[in-house]
Design an enzyme around this catalytic site. Structure first.
Site, PDB file in Angstrom:
ATOM      1  N   ARG A  73       0.841  -1.205   0.000  1.00 45.86           N
ATOM      2  CA  ARG A  73       0.000   0.000   0.000  1.00 45.86           C
ATOM      3  C   ARG A  73       0.872   1.250   0.000  1.00 45.86           C
ATOM      4  NH1 ARG A  73      -4.047   0.077   4.869  1.00 45.86           N
ATOM      5  NH2 ARG A  73      -5.030  -1.620   3.737  1.00 45.86           N
ATOM      6  N   ARG A 142      -1.827   7.033   9.696  1.00 42.53           N
ATOM      7  CA  ARG A 142      -1.968   6.489   8.334  1.00 42.53           C
ATOM      8  C   ARG A 142      -2.119   7.622   7.311  1.00 42.53           C
ATOM      9  NH1 ARG A 142      -3.857   1.173   8.317  1.00 42.53           N
ATOM     10  NH2 ARG A 142      -3.098   0.085  10.148  1.00 42.53           N
ATOM     11  N   LYS A 206      -3.529   1.718  15.148  1.00 42.21           N
ATOM     12  CA  LYS A 206      -3.543   2.652  14.022  1.00 42.21           C
ATOM     13  C   LYS A 206      -4.196   3.972  14.421  1.00 42.21           C
ATOM     14  CE  LYS A 206      -6.010  -0.440  11.658  1.00 42.21           C
ATOM     15  NZ  LYS A 206      -6.899  -1.124  10.705  1.00 42.21           N
ATOM     16  N   LYS A 208      -5.879   7.602  12.553  1.00 38.14           N
ATOM     17  CA  LYS A 208      -6.295   8.110  11.246  1.00 38.14           C
ATOM     18  C   LYS A 208      -6.731   9.565  11.314  1.00 38.14           C
ATOM     19  CE  LYS A 208      -7.463   3.575   9.517  1.00 38.14           C
ATOM     20  NZ  LYS A 208      -8.485   2.667   8.938  1.00 38.14           N
ATOM     21  N   CYS A 423     -15.489  -2.983   0.405  1.00 40.64           N
ATOM     22  CA  CYS A 423     -14.086  -3.250   0.746  1.00 40.64           C
ATOM     23  C   CYS A 423     -13.570  -4.408  -0.100  1.00 40.64           C
ATOM     24  CB  CYS A 423     -13.963  -3.571   2.221  1.00 40.64           C
ATOM     25  SG  CYS A 423     -14.580  -5.222   2.604  1.00 40.64           S
ATOM     26  N   CYS A 429      -8.098 -10.665   1.520  1.00 42.42           N
ATOM     27  CA  CYS A 429      -8.129 -10.231   2.908  1.00 42.42           C
ATOM     28  C   CYS A 429      -8.263 -11.425   3.859  1.00 42.42           C
ATOM     29  CB  CYS A 429      -9.292  -9.260   3.144  1.00 42.42           C
ATOM     30  SG  CYS A 429      -9.370  -8.774   4.870  1.00 42.42           S
ATOM     31  N   CYS A 468     -16.502  -8.087   6.661  1.00 44.83           N
ATOM     32  CA  CYS A 468     -16.427  -8.468   8.077  1.00 44.83           C
ATOM     33  C   CYS A 468     -16.726  -7.218   8.903  1.00 44.83           C
ATOM     34  CB  CYS A 468     -15.042  -9.049   8.398  1.00 44.83           C
ATOM     35  SG  CYS A 468     -13.775  -7.808   8.709  1.00 44.83           S
ATOM     36  N   CYS A 472     -14.012  -1.668   6.688  1.00 44.28           N
ATOM     37  CA  CYS A 472     -13.111  -0.890   5.832  1.00 44.28           C
ATOM     38  C   CYS A 472     -13.853  -0.035   4.798  1.00 44.28           C
ATOM     39  CB  CYS A 472     -12.116  -1.813   5.138  1.00 44.28           C
ATOM     40  SG  CYS A 472     -11.078  -2.692   6.315  1.00 44.28           S
TER      41      CYS A 472
HETATM   42 FE1  SRM Z   1      -9.054  -1.742   6.623  1.00 40.83          FE
HETATM   43  C1  SRM Z   1      -7.700  -4.331   8.261  1.00 40.83           C
HETATM   44  C2  SRM Z   1      -8.263  -3.146   3.702  1.00 40.83           C
HETATM   45  C3  SRM Z   1      -9.741   1.176   5.098  1.00 40.83           C
HETATM   46  C4  SRM Z   1     -10.747  -0.683   9.414  1.00 40.83           C
HETATM   47  N1  SRM Z   1      -8.074  -3.433   6.092  1.00 40.83           N
HETATM   48  C5  SRM Z   1      -7.556  -4.363   6.940  1.00 40.83           C
HETATM   49  C6  SRM Z   1      -6.726  -5.398   6.171  1.00 40.83           C
HETATM   50  C7  SRM Z   1      -5.318  -4.906   6.128  1.00 40.83           C
HETATM   51  C8  SRM Z   1      -6.842  -6.847   6.666  1.00 40.83           C
HETATM   52  C9  SRM Z   1      -5.837  -7.343   7.672  1.00 40.83           C
HETATM   53  O1  SRM Z   1      -5.609  -6.695   8.709  1.00 40.83           O
HETATM   54  O2  SRM Z   1      -5.293  -8.417   7.414  1.00 40.83           O
HETATM   55  C10 SRM Z   1      -7.413  -5.280   4.794  1.00 40.83           C
HETATM   56  C11 SRM Z   1      -6.574  -5.690   3.586  1.00 40.83           C
HETATM   57  C12 SRM Z   1      -7.465  -6.231   2.498  1.00 40.83           C
HETATM   58  C13 SRM Z   1      -6.784  -6.458   1.215  1.00 40.83           C
HETATM   59  O3  SRM Z   1      -6.713  -7.626   0.774  1.00 40.83           O
HETATM   60  O4  SRM Z   1      -6.321  -5.517   0.592  1.00 40.83           O
HETATM   61  C14 SRM Z   1      -7.934  -3.862   4.850  1.00 40.83           C
HETATM   62  N2  SRM Z   1      -8.889  -1.082   4.781  1.00 40.83           N
HETATM   63  C15 SRM Z   1      -8.638  -1.839   3.695  1.00 40.83           C
HETATM   64  C16 SRM Z   1      -8.877  -1.070   2.413  1.00 40.83           C
HETATM   65  C17 SRM Z   1      -7.936  -1.450   1.270  1.00 40.83           C
HETATM   66  C18 SRM Z   1     -10.353  -1.278   2.014  1.00 40.83           C
HETATM   67  C19 SRM Z   1     -10.751  -0.806   0.661  1.00 40.83           C
HETATM   68  O5  SRM Z   1     -11.517  -1.560   0.060  1.00 40.83           O
HETATM   69  O6  SRM Z   1     -10.379   0.270   0.221  1.00 40.83           O
HETATM   70  C20 SRM Z   1      -8.718   0.368   2.941  1.00 40.83           C
HETATM   71  C21 SRM Z   1      -7.303   0.857   2.882  1.00 40.83           C
HETATM   72  C22 SRM Z   1      -7.215   2.280   3.334  1.00 40.83           C
HETATM   73  C23 SRM Z   1      -5.863   2.919   3.169  1.00 40.83           C
HETATM   74  O7  SRM Z   1      -5.509   3.253   2.038  1.00 40.83           O
HETATM   75  O8  SRM Z   1      -5.180   3.117   4.165  1.00 40.83           O
HETATM   76  C24 SRM Z   1      -9.139   0.176   4.390  1.00 40.83           C
HETATM   77  N3  SRM Z   1      -9.988  -0.035   7.202  1.00 40.83           N
HETATM   78  C25 SRM Z   1     -10.271   1.014   6.373  1.00 40.83           C
HETATM   79  C26 SRM Z   1     -11.214   1.886   6.992  1.00 40.83           C
HETATM   80  C27 SRM Z   1     -11.817   3.133   6.373  1.00 40.83           C
HETATM   81  C28 SRM Z   1     -11.037   4.363   6.702  1.00 40.83           C
HETATM   82  O9  SRM Z   1      -9.940   4.296   7.267  1.00 40.83           O
HETATM   83  O10 SRM Z   1     -11.525   5.434   6.383  1.00 40.83           O
HETATM   84  C29 SRM Z   1     -11.508   1.332   8.233  1.00 40.83           C
HETATM   85  C30 SRM Z   1     -12.549   1.876   9.245  1.00 40.83           C
HETATM   86  C31 SRM Z   1     -12.073   3.038  10.005  1.00 40.83           C
HETATM   87  C32 SRM Z   1     -11.321   2.605  11.219  1.00 40.83           C
HETATM   88  O11 SRM Z   1     -10.121   2.388  11.130  1.00 40.83           O
HETATM   89  O12 SRM Z   1     -11.948   2.453  12.274  1.00 40.83           O
HETATM   90  C33 SRM Z   1     -10.720   0.130   8.349  1.00 40.83           C
HETATM   91  N4  SRM Z   1      -9.150  -2.398   8.557  1.00 40.83           N
HETATM   92  C34 SRM Z   1      -9.941  -1.867   9.529  1.00 40.83           C
HETATM   93  C35 SRM Z   1      -9.846  -2.675  10.715  1.00 40.83           C
HETATM   94  C36 SRM Z   1     -10.562  -2.408  12.061  1.00 40.83           C
HETATM   95  C37 SRM Z   1      -9.727  -1.497  12.879  1.00 40.83           C
HETATM   96  C38 SRM Z   1     -10.259  -1.203  14.240  1.00 40.83           C
HETATM   97  O13 SRM Z   1      -9.487  -0.711  15.055  1.00 40.83           O
HETATM   98  O14 SRM Z   1     -11.412  -1.394  14.525  1.00 40.83           O
HETATM   99  C39 SRM Z   1      -8.975  -3.736  10.395  1.00 40.83           C
HETATM  100  C40 SRM Z   1      -8.544  -4.887  11.315  1.00 40.83           C
HETATM  101  C41 SRM Z   1      -7.473  -4.509  12.261  1.00 40.83           C
HETATM  102  O15 SRM Z   1      -6.865  -3.455  12.200  1.00 40.83           O
HETATM  103  O16 SRM Z   1      -7.222  -5.358  13.136  1.00 40.83           O
HETATM  104  C42 SRM Z   1      -8.571  -3.534   9.034  1.00 40.83           C
HETATM  105 FE1  SF4 Z   2     -11.074  -7.306   5.056  1.00 36.37          FE
HETATM  106 FE2  SF4 Z   2     -12.998  -6.909   6.795  1.00 36.37          FE
HETATM  107 FE3  SF4 Z   2     -11.582  -4.848   5.884  1.00 36.37          FE
HETATM  108 FE4  SF4 Z   2     -13.268  -6.011   4.284  1.00 36.37          FE
HETATM  109  S1  SF4 Z   2     -13.818  -4.970   6.182  1.00 36.37           S
HETATM  110  S2  SF4 Z   2     -11.136  -5.495   3.762  1.00 36.37           S
HETATM  111  S3  SF4 Z   2     -13.174  -8.122   4.920  1.00 36.37           S
HETATM  112  S4  SF4 Z   2     -10.813  -6.482   7.129  1.00 36.37           S
END
Ligand code: SRM
Ligand code: SF4
Length: 572
Positions: A73, A142, A206, A208, A423, A429, A468, A472
């Site tokens: 990324r 981030r 993390k 943000k 997402c 993922c 899930c 995201c």
């Molecule tokens: Fe996310 C984890 C993809 C935005 C909340 N996210 C992941 C992971 C890295 C899975 C992992 O930990 O193994 C995913 C990788 C999937 C893949 O195959 O690429 C993933 N997140 C994404 C992306 C690519 C989704 C998308 O379809 O665009 C986004 C990348 C953003 C970036 O460029 O940095 C992405 N993730 C978000 C957002 C939205 C935002 O930030 O505005 C959220 C919700 C906001 C937040 O953080 O609360 C988000 N991702 C999570 C979480 C839950 C975090 C938490 O503290 O609750 C995880 C799981 C974790 O961190 O344990 C996670």
């Molecule tokens: Fe993966 Fe869950 Fe984030 Fe979708 S919402 S990219 S399934 S961690």
């Protein structure tokens, strides 16, 4: 801290500023994976170890290790990418990734399918074009988001300068990144390495930051740990409202976890912004939960200690007090698709990219555009792409390429499809419980006729799908939100605010597509019949009593003593 530091804390502490044994892992020829501890550390460097989940069973049967590969990324503050960077990214995707590019919900870019043997070359190439992957993931700040707002470009330019400054100020300083990915020279004594802001264990989780420029709330400012709302007088930026403690992720069955909206604690002048961001980040650094990662985000630090305590601690660190909140008004979280003319006379074309996934034909067209484009590209928080700052003379050539490569198709799709976000989920993922990106088109195909029969074909209703509960796609801010429970099964949430200012509420739990459609059809018809002028779907379902109005994260799961876990709707 309430308990023993978590395993990730141990790994960070012993990593020598994020080095760990990454170099050794990369050199190990016997496996396509890296060592367990290095999996965690690599995130800070902008890459995740994954495996192709479509191939898992077959590989297991053949007694092969999983098909390990890496997602890489990039960090692109405010989502701005120059044409020459675009061309290089596109080439890297073809040389080392699966050939595609994925625009993310945080205005960034990802490659999937990079093999361990190609990681170094991939990250080195990013840096050659002045795009870093450092801190794209991991327990640090981030990618800083910002409204791309090309149609008010004067103001955008002023806000963007702050995005860059924040991104730079909150960047980790470890020399490990350079050492591992760039020149390969091992720093013999890394004791000189310092992380003045983070310290050796970085943040508990993390962090943000996103800046909204009203009237657009495309960055979903209330979902950010630190959400900033630009305040302008005319076209001059004068300061920011400061909102803290937003986040989406939760864990099913664990009511102590919840999505939360950031709350405004005051405002600051533009010249105070860096100090404010640093104070907020360091309060979280010092007080965030380092034993339970499910409880480690800023929203829980604030939830446990109270907003008044948090604000007082921030003010104490600043040595002065945040000023009162300033008035602002949001209209929507969506993108404006198609051409708009900026205040400086330049033109901007927002292309709709379904789920942010760019495949061969689209990439070919964008490659042609990048070759002649003298402006820039901007990635939007809704996973769309803007060809920005096109001069009038250049516009016909770009329009021709857009037609030739079908890049404008997305903008002609239904309003529902144009605004939907999903997402990544399967197959890459590791946390996905159900399909998301691959399921979205199928879901929309079935929802569109329902909207058409109800006379709602042109209605903008925000649909967000996540595979899930981590959220995201920011699904708890969808007027219709789906989160994966199991293959083919989802929780259905309804009633978020169209302006991104209210969370939605669980309507049906663990249901399959037929039940999702059966649940939505009568509500959509009811909405078509009885909505008031200008009333959005999310507001209607609350007014009509399908779901309660969720006041904030701690109210998200409802009160188990007084309410049914799944509110009963009232279709008529
Ligand atoms: Fe996310 C984890 C993809 C935005 C909340 N996210 C992941 C992971 C890295 C899975 C992992 O930990 O193994 C995913 C990788 C999937 C893949 O195959 O690429 C993933 N997140 C994404 C992306 C690519 C989704 C998308 O379809 O665009 C986004 C990348 C953003 C970036 O460029 O940095 C992405 N993730 C978000 C957002 C939205 C935002 O930030 O505005 C959220 C919700 C906001 C937040 O953080 O609360 C988000 N991702 C999570 C979480 C839950 C975090 C938490 O503290 O609750 C995880 C799981 C974790 O961190 O344990 C996670
Ligand atoms: Fe993966 Fe869950 Fe984030 Fe979708 S919402 S990219 S399934 S961690």
């Amino acid at each position: 801290m309430s308990g023993q530091p978590s395993d990730v804390e141990r790994i960070k502490a012993g990593s020598d500023f994020l080095r760990g044994t990454i170099r050794e892992s990369l050199q190990d020829p016997l496996t396509a994976a890296v060592r367990t501890d290095d999996v965690q550390l690599l995130k800070f460097h902008g890459t995740y170890q994954q495996d192709d989940r479509d191939l898992r069973d077959e590989r297991r049967r053949s007694k092969l290790e999983p098909a390990y590969q890496f997602m890489v990324r990039v960090r692109a503050p405010g989502g701005i990418v120059q044409p020459e960077q675009w061309l290089a990214l596109d080439q890297v995707g073809r040389d080392f990734g699966d050939g595609g590019l994925r625009l993310t919900t945080r205005q960034s870019l990802q490659f999937h399918g990079v093999l361990k043997w190609n990681l170094r070359a991939t990250i080195a190439r990013m840096n050659e074009i002045l795009l870093s992957t450092l801190a794209a993931c991991g327990d640090v700040n981030r990618n800083v988001m910002c409204n791309p707002n090309p149609y008010v470009s004067d103001l955008h330019g002023q806000v963007y300068a702050h995005v860059q400054a924040l991104s730079e100020h909150l960047r980790p300083r470890t020399t490990a990144y350079h050492e591992i990915w760039l020149d390969g020279e091992k720093v013999v004594d890394s004791r000189g390495d310092e992380e003045p802001l983070y310290g050796p264990t970085y943040l508990p989780r993390k962090f943000k930051v996103g800046i909204a420029v009203p009237p657009s709330n495309d960055v979903d400012v209330f979902s950010q740990d630190l959400g900033l709302i630009a305040i302008a007088e005319g076209d001059t930026l004068i300061g920011f409202n400061v909102a803290v403690g937003g986040g989406m992720g939760m864990t099913y069955g664990d009511r102590t976890t919840y999505p939360e909206l950031a709350r405004v604690i005051g405002s600051c002048r533009t010249d105070q912004l860096i100090a404010v961001a640093e104070a907020i980040l360091t309060v979280q650094r010092d007080f965030g939960d380092r034993s339970n990662r499910k409880h480690a985000r800023l929203k829980y630090t604030i939830g446990d200690r109270g907003l008044a305590w948090f604000t007082a601690e921030v003010n104490r660190r600043l040595g002065w007090e945040l000023a009162a909140e300033l008035p602002y008004r949001f209209e929507s979280t969506g993108d404006r698709l198609g051409w708009v003319e900026g205040s400086d006379g330049s033109h901007h074309l927002t292309l709709c990219v379904e789920s942010g996934r760019l495949r061969q034909e689209a990439l070919e067209g964008l490659r042609e555009i990048a070759r002649i484009h003298r402006g820039d590209f901007r990635l939007t928080p809704n996973q769309n792409l803007i060809v920005a700052r096109v001069c009038a003379a250049e516009r016909p050539r770009i329009e021709r390429l857009v037609r030739e490569y079908g890049l404008g198709e997305g903008a002609r799709r239904s309003a529902l499809r144009r605004g939907a976000v999903a997402c990544v989920a399967l197959p890459t993922c590791g946390l996905a419980m159900a399909e998301s990106e691959r399921y979205l088109p199928q879901l929309l195909e079935k929802l569109e006729p329902i909207l058409a029969e109800a006379g709602l074909a042109d209605e903008e209703i925000i649909v967000r799908v996540s595979g899930c509960p981590n959220g995201c796609s920011r699904p708890y801010l969808g007027e219709i939100g789906l989160t994966g429970k199991a293959p083919g099964r989802y929780n259905l949430y309804l009633g978020a605010g169209f302006r991104g200012d209210r969370l939605n509420c669980l309507y049906r739990e663990n249901i399959a597509e037929a039940e999702i459609l059966a649940a939505l059809r009568p509500i959509l018809h009811h909405y078509a019949r009885e909505r008031t002028a200008g009333e959005h779907f999310g507001d209607f379902v609350v007014r009509a009593g399908y779901v309660r109005s969720v006041r904030g994260g701690t109210d998200f799961h409802g009160d188990p003593a007084s309410e049914p876990a799944v509110p009963q709707g009232k279709p008529r």
